[in-house]
Enzyme design. Structure first.
Site, PDB file in Angstrom:
ATOM      1  N   ASP A 103       0.808  -1.220   0.000  1.00  0.00           N
ATOM      2  CA  ASP A 103       0.000   0.000   0.000  1.00  0.00           C
ATOM      3  C   ASP A 103       0.843   1.274   0.000  1.00  0.00           C
ATOM      4  OD1 ASP A 103       1.079  -0.235   2.508  1.00  0.00           O
ATOM      5  OD2 ASP A 103      -0.814   0.018   3.588  1.00  0.00           O
ATOM      6  N   CYS A 106       5.162  -0.447   2.380  1.00  0.00           N
ATOM      7  CA  CYS A 106       5.726  -1.787   2.550  1.00  0.00           C
ATOM      8  C   CYS A 106       7.096  -1.782   3.218  1.00  0.00           C
ATOM      9  CB  CYS A 106       5.772  -2.524   1.218  1.00  0.00           C
ATOM     10  SG  CYS A 106       6.844  -1.790  -0.030  1.00  0.00           S
ATOM     11  N   HIS A 212       8.788  -3.668  -4.139  1.00  0.00           N
ATOM     12  CA  HIS A 212       8.164  -4.098  -2.894  1.00  0.00           C
ATOM     13  C   HIS A 212       9.209  -4.658  -1.922  1.00  0.00           C
ATOM     14  CE1 HIS A 212       4.681  -5.214  -0.499  1.00  0.00           C
ATOM     15  NE2 HIS A 212       5.177  -6.424  -0.332  1.00  0.00           N
TER      16      HIS A 212
END
Length: 235
Positions: A103, A106, A212
């Site tokens: 979101d 991370c 990520h």
């Protein structure tokens, strides 16, 4: 088959050989990391004890970290290939990846999971890192190509992606050696260490290059509820 043409098994054999070479490359890296860090606190050595010694290529690992902001994001196809490489390395090293929400928080969620064993303290972790930036601007402003005040105000917002500068600030703030297992082709491992103190802990993150972060554990150290369940067979 493509456009009605059937291709030979040469392509799949080539892909298989390439995948096998990637595994062997990662084993090479693992040996170097084991030798370098086992003498410090044994943690990395324990993670890598299952890997057999092989020759080493010096350019396959990187023990230095240069803080920088994110200027380029990979394409979708590159991202997918990178993640497959990352998963392969996680398996080679016998680690378990605790996935956190993608979101925009991370990096802070993954750090929170490592520090507090829960990703839900990410707001506190972000606040601590931003305070570290604000209170020690001389350590970081040279790495930021914009007004530093604008940078740390932007980074204080929930959902703003963390970068390599915030990782350095996290290492400094929490007196932590941050170990990144990455998806980069030629840089499997990146270490971020505190600039002015000895590290008091290790934090392990997976880094899907510029996309990520997740939290990493040895399989035996993963939170019980997250450990892979053993299969029981009835005969």
């Amino acid at each position: 088959m493509r456009n009605g043409t059937t291709y030979s098994d040469g392509a799949s054999s080539s892909t298989s050989l390439s995948s096998q070479q990637d595994v062997e490359d990662d084993r090479m890296i693992a040996v170097v990391l084991s030798e370098e860090y086992a003498k410090l606190d044994g943690a990395v050595g324990r993670r890598l004890t299952n890997l057999a010694p092989v020759a080493v290529r010096s350019y396959d690992y990187n023990l230095q970290h240069v803080p920088r902001i994110i200027l380029h994001f990979p394409s979708t196809s590159d991202s997918n290939l990178d993640y497959q490489r990352l998963l392969q390395r996680i398996n080679v090293y016998g680690l378990y990846e605790v996935k956190v929400s993608g979101d925009g928080n991370c990096q802070f969620r993954a750090l929170s999971d490592q520090i507090y064993r829960s990703p839900e303290h990410h707001k506190h972790v972000r606040k601590e890192i931003v305070n570290q930036l604000k209170d020690n601007h001389a350590l970081y402003e040279a790495y930021v190509p914009m007004s530093f005040k604008r940078y740390y105000k932007k980074m204080a917002k929930s959902g703003e992606w963390g970068d390599h500068v915030t990782l350095q600030a996290a290492a400094d703030k929490f007196a932590a050696k941050i170990c990144l297992l990455t998806s980069f082709r030629d840089t499997c491992f990146i270490e971020i260490v505190p600039q002015h103190q000895a590290p008091a802990r290790e934090l392990w993150l997976s880094f899907w290059s510029e996309v990520h972060y997740n939290s990493l554990y040895e399989l035996q150290d993963a939170p019980p509820q997250l450990k892979p369940k053993k299969k029981h067979w009835l005969f």
